[in-house]
Each structure stands twice: as C-alpha cells, then as structure tokens.
Motif scaffolding. Sequence first.
Motif, PDB file in Angstrom:
ATOM      1  N   PRO A 186      56.441 -18.038  37.536  1.00 21.02           N
ATOM      2  CA  PRO A 186      56.259 -16.670  38.040  1.00 21.02           C
ATOM      3  C   PRO A 186      57.287 -15.682  37.520  1.00 21.02           C
ATOM      4  CG  PRO A 186      57.154 -18.111  39.742  1.00 21.02           C
ATOM      5  CD  PRO A 186      56.802 -18.992  38.600  1.00 21.02           C
ATOM      6  N   ALA A 187      58.400 -16.161  36.970  1.00 23.01           N
ATOM      7  CA  ALA A 187      59.448 -15.248  36.531  1.00 23.01           C
ATOM      8  C   ALA A 187      59.183 -14.671  35.142  1.00 23.01           C
ATOM      9  CB  ALA A 187      60.797 -15.961  36.537  1.00 23.01           C
ATOM     10  N   PHE A 188      58.167 -15.178  34.451  1.00 27.62           N
ATOM     11  CA  PHE A 188      57.940 -14.721  33.082  1.00 27.62           C
ATOM     12  C   PHE A 188      56.588 -14.036  32.960  1.00 27.62           C
ATOM     13  CE2 PHE A 188      60.912 -18.282  32.524  1.00 27.62           C
ATOM     14  CZ  PHE A 188      61.932 -17.599  31.910  1.00 27.62           C
ATOM     15  N   GLU A 189      56.501 -13.197  31.950  1.00 30.79           N
ATOM     16  CA  GLU A 189      55.250 -12.487  31.700  1.00 30.79           C
ATOM     17  C   GLU A 189      54.384 -13.340  30.789  1.00 30.79           C
ATOM     18  OE1 GLU A 189      53.849  -8.099  30.022  1.00 30.79           O
ATOM     19  OE2 GLU A 189      55.951  -8.730  29.993  1.00 30.79           O
ATOM     20  N   PRO A 190      53.152 -13.600  31.178  1.00 29.81           N
ATOM     21  CA  PRO A 190      52.282 -14.434  30.344  1.00 29.81           C
ATOM     22  C   PRO A 190      52.040 -13.796  28.983  1.00 29.81           C
ATOM     23  CG  PRO A 190      51.359 -14.160  32.553  1.00 29.81           C
ATOM     24  CD  PRO A 190      52.503 -13.199  32.443  1.00 29.81           C
ATOM     25  N   VAL A 191      51.855 -14.636  27.978  1.00 28.08           N
ATOM     26  CA  VAL A 191      51.601 -14.113  26.628  1.00 28.08           C
ATOM     27  C   VAL A 191      50.144 -13.711  26.474  1.00 28.08           C
ATOM     28  CG1 VAL A 191      53.452 -15.456  25.631  1.00 28.08           C
ATOM     29  CG2 VAL A 191      51.168 -16.431  25.743  1.00 28.08           C
ATOM     30  N   GLY A 192      49.269 -14.261  27.297  1.00 28.50           N
ATOM     31  CA  GLY A 192      47.861 -13.913  27.221  1.00 28.50           C
ATOM     32  C   GLY A 192      47.145 -14.677  26.119  1.00 28.50           C
ATOM     33  N   ALA A 193      45.818 -14.650  26.174  1.00 30.52           N
ATOM     34  CA  ALA A 193      45.019 -15.375  25.186  1.00 30.52           C
ATOM     35  C   ALA A 193      45.279 -14.832  23.775  1.00 30.52           C
ATOM     36  CB  ALA A 193      43.544 -15.277  25.536  1.00 30.52           C
ATOM     37  N   ALA A 194      45.453 -13.517  23.671  1.00 32.50           N
ATOM     38  CA  ALA A 194      45.731 -12.926  22.362  1.00 32.50           C
ATOM     39  C   ALA A 194      47.066 -13.420  21.810  1.00 32.50           C
ATOM     40  CB  ALA A 194      45.733 -11.403  22.465  1.00 32.50           C
ATOM     41  N   GLY A 195      48.030 -13.597  22.716  1.00 34.96           N
ATOM     42  CA  GLY A 195      49.328 -14.099  22.287  1.00 34.96           C
ATOM     43  C   GLY A 195      49.241 -15.525  21.779  1.00 34.96           C
ATOM     44  N   VAL A 196      48.472 -16.338  22.463  1.00 38.57           N
ATOM     45  CA  VAL A 196      48.283 -17.719  22.013  1.00 38.57           C
ATOM     46  C   VAL A 196      47.728 -17.742  20.592  1.00 38.57           C
ATOM     47  CG1 VAL A 196      47.036 -19.868  22.453  1.00 38.57           C
ATOM     48  CG2 VAL A 196      47.919 -18.542  24.370  1.00 38.57           C
ATOM     49  N   ARG A 197      46.727 -16.917  20.370  1.00 36.07           N
ATOM     50  CA  ARG A 197      46.120 -16.859  19.043  1.00 36.07           C
ATOM     51  C   ARG A 197      47.128 -16.373  17.996  1.00 36.07           C
ATOM     52  NH1 ARG A 197      41.357 -15.951  16.085  1.00 36.07           N
ATOM     53  NH2 ARG A 197      39.983 -16.660  17.749  1.00 36.07           N
ATOM     54  N   ARG A 198      47.916 -15.383  18.332  1.00 41.77           N
ATOM     55  CA  ARG A 198      48.913 -14.865  17.373  1.00 41.77           C
ATOM     56  C   ARG A 198      49.913 -15.948  16.992  1.00 41.77           C
ATOM     57  NH1 ARG A 198      50.123 -10.792  20.667  1.00 41.77           N
ATOM     58  NH2 ARG A 198      52.256 -11.578  20.745  1.00 41.77           N
TER      59      ARG A 198
END
Lengths: 213, 213
Positions: A186-198
């Motif tokens: 909970p302390a971190f901001e998710p990278v998101g699906a786009a981040g995973v792909r990057r």
Amino acid sequence: MNMDTFIDPASVVAVPADQDLQARTRLLNAAVHIFDRKGYASASVREIAELAGVTKPVLYYYFGSKEGLLMAVLTEAQRLFTATVETAVARVGTARERIIGLCTDIYAMFEQHVPVVRVAHAVFLGPPEVAPPFDVTIFELSLRGAFAQIAADGVAAGEFRAGTTDDLAMAVMGILEGCNERQLHPAFEPVGAAGVRRLLDLLFDGVMNTPRV
Amino acid sequence: MNMDTFIDPASVVAVPADQDLQARTRLLNAAVHIFDRKGYASASVREIAELAGVTKPVLYYYFGSKEGLLMAVLTEAQRLFTATVETAVARVGTARERIIGLCTDIYAMFEQHVPVVRVAHAVFLGPPEVAPPFDVTIFELSLRGAFAQIAADGVAAGEFRAGTTDDLAMAVMGILEGCNERQLHPAFEPVGAAGVRRLLDLLFDGVMNTPRV
DNA sequence: GTCTATACAATGATAGAC
DNA sequence: GTCTATCATTGTATAGAC
C-alpha cells in the motif's frame, strides 16, 4: 471443489457478513480480510467468526481448525492462479506478445484479487516453520515453466537470441514480481498495466544506446 | 549506535547463547534467529530469552518490549543496507558497470546476512496493521534512488537510450528482487552472483535476435 | 543488572444442549 | 448446523528481592 468456496472479490472488500451468502462463504471472505490485514499468525478465529457473523463452533464445523481455514483460502488462490496461467499460455502470436500477454493477465488478476493474493504471497515468502502443509512453490514453478516454454518457442523460431531461454524466464519473473509487489504494497504507487509492458519492452529491446554487434 | 548491537552472522546461525557475548548481543542474535524461523508474530519472548540464555526480565530491561526488540533488529538491518548502498554508489566506471556492481554488492550482502535480511524482508512485505513504527520503505526508496541516479548518469553520457532512466531503475530492481527472493527462500536454488550478472546483461543487451532500428 | 514468581489478557479448541 | 459456556495453554509484561 464446491462452488460454495468461490470468493466474490466485491464481497471481500465490501460486506463480508452479507447475510445472503452461506456461512461457509462468509467465513472464507472474512478470513481473507483478516489474514490480509493482520497476517495469519496474528489473526484470531474469534475476530474472523465475528466478522462473518457466525460463532466460533461454526468455523470449526466447516474448516476444522484455523489452519484448515487458511488451506481453503490458499486452495482458492491456487485455483485463480492456475486458471489465469493456463488460459494465457494457450494464446497465439509471437513469443514476445505471448510473454507480455501472460504478464499483463497475471498483473490484472492480482489487481482484481489483491486481498487473496496478498495472503498467498505472505505464506509463500513467510517462515516455512509455521507454514501450513500447502506447497506454495507451485505458484513459482508453474509460472516459470510457462515463461520458459514460451521463451523456448521464441528461441526455436529465431525470434530471441539463442541460449536466452532460462535467463529470459527468470528476468521476466523478476520484473513481473517487482511490479506485483508495488501493486500489493500500500505504500507504493502501482506501475499499472502500461508500466508492466514498458518494463518488458525494455528487457526485449535492451537498454544500450550503441547497436549490438 | 552502540557497537554492542553488531550482529555477528556466524554466532546467529551457530551458537546464539555464546557466553562470551554480552546479554544484549546474545538477545539480538537469538531474536534474529527466532523471528526468522517462526515469524515475528509467532515468536515468543520466552523462547528468545531461553535461546539467549537469559531470563525474560533481562529482555525487557534492554529492549522494553517485544516490538522494541524487533526495532533493534530492523535498525541493524538498515545499517547494513545503507552502508552497502553508499559504498557501491561511490564507485567509478561506466553506468552499466556501476549498476552491476551495486546489484552484486547487495546480493552478496544478502547472502552474508540471510537471517537478518529475511526478518526485514518479512516486515517490509508483511501486513502494515501489525508492523512496528519503522519506515520499511527506506530500503526500497534508497535503493531505487541509487539506481535512478546511476541510470541518469548513463543516459546523460549517451551510454543508455534516452528516456529509459526510471524504467531501467524499476527493471533492475525487479530482477535483483527476483534473485534475492530465490536466495532467501529455502525451497529454491540461488542463482548466484554470476546469475545476477547474466540477467542484468540480458536487460542491457536485449533479448531480440533482430537488430534494433 | 539479573533473578523468582506472578499477574492478567487472549488464544485455539471443545463439550454438550438444541 | 448452530448455539452457550468453558477449558487448558500460551502470550506479554511486571513487581520486588538481590
């Protein structure tokens, strides 16, 4: 497995004591909720039973023990996990596309079932001495096997460089795990699906500015 | 911090109750040992005191509470961690070499202090509701800051492709975390320092067989 | 600084009525 | 299947002597 064991994600976060559900299902939802927030060891069966709106003997009637309750949660997590892996592996396309697809599917499944995944994750990484008789390595083994299989296909097709199969699987696992931990913590901001792909594109294409020889 | 808080890795795994050490140090070693094997929540101060060869009031005399004991362990872990990061960041060479150097240094430090690292790792990933008042995010933040700094240097020097700074740091963190988890989890075979380097080389050079445009 | 002895709350689990 | 009432154990923490 009985369909009664299905954990409705919405009910887990919203109203675990919804009286429309069976006692067994309410107990499972409540267990996921409490195990997630306090950890298995610190969770008390009293609190779980109260949240589920039942009394303690009901819990012991359905699950036999606190450990049996955890086992039921883990079994449900395994069902979610293997289903996601199997459907993603069956996809068609280039090896690169299939790896990205499997990663984003796993990432999305984690996103949809954060509490259950966190409980399984905690057992997986937790101390083995107090772990229940549940083989937590199947998560890692099945996922890495899937990546290795796709990577081998990519090498055979000339898509990937030769000799990269196992290392590619391991590197993908690491990158995916890093993204998932940022999603679960909970302390971190998710990278998101786009981040995973990057991040995966970075692995496929490399970082260096000079062209390879 | 008092030098008395130094945790001798050998004594932790070998003879925590070595009578040549001070009571406080023996308690710290025993705490690391028990917290590691049973988890913080399931560990009992009774068992820790017994393993250290002292009585319970001695434990409360030095650390005030069970949580105070965990805080002391985490403080020691932080000391080890920041020292490793700071010395590795100060290295000279290409950005690629510096990143690989920092990763192998972290990996080696984890290898040398498996029990303490596992305790800190468990608190970091564990449920926040029962976590002690210790900012566990400093591990992640300092390490990622170091990687981002080196990556930015690499981009500025034309060594890395432009715009890869943050993603590179994240990808490196993931790969390193994956290797470390395999080292910390007793059910898996460690990849070793050579494996860490191989995976990073894969990230730097890319996976694809076709040259980039 | 270190001990013996103990206070006191909370735990997992069960017996037995219905 | 579900309840009330309870058990035995273990937990953290402390008081007070030395």
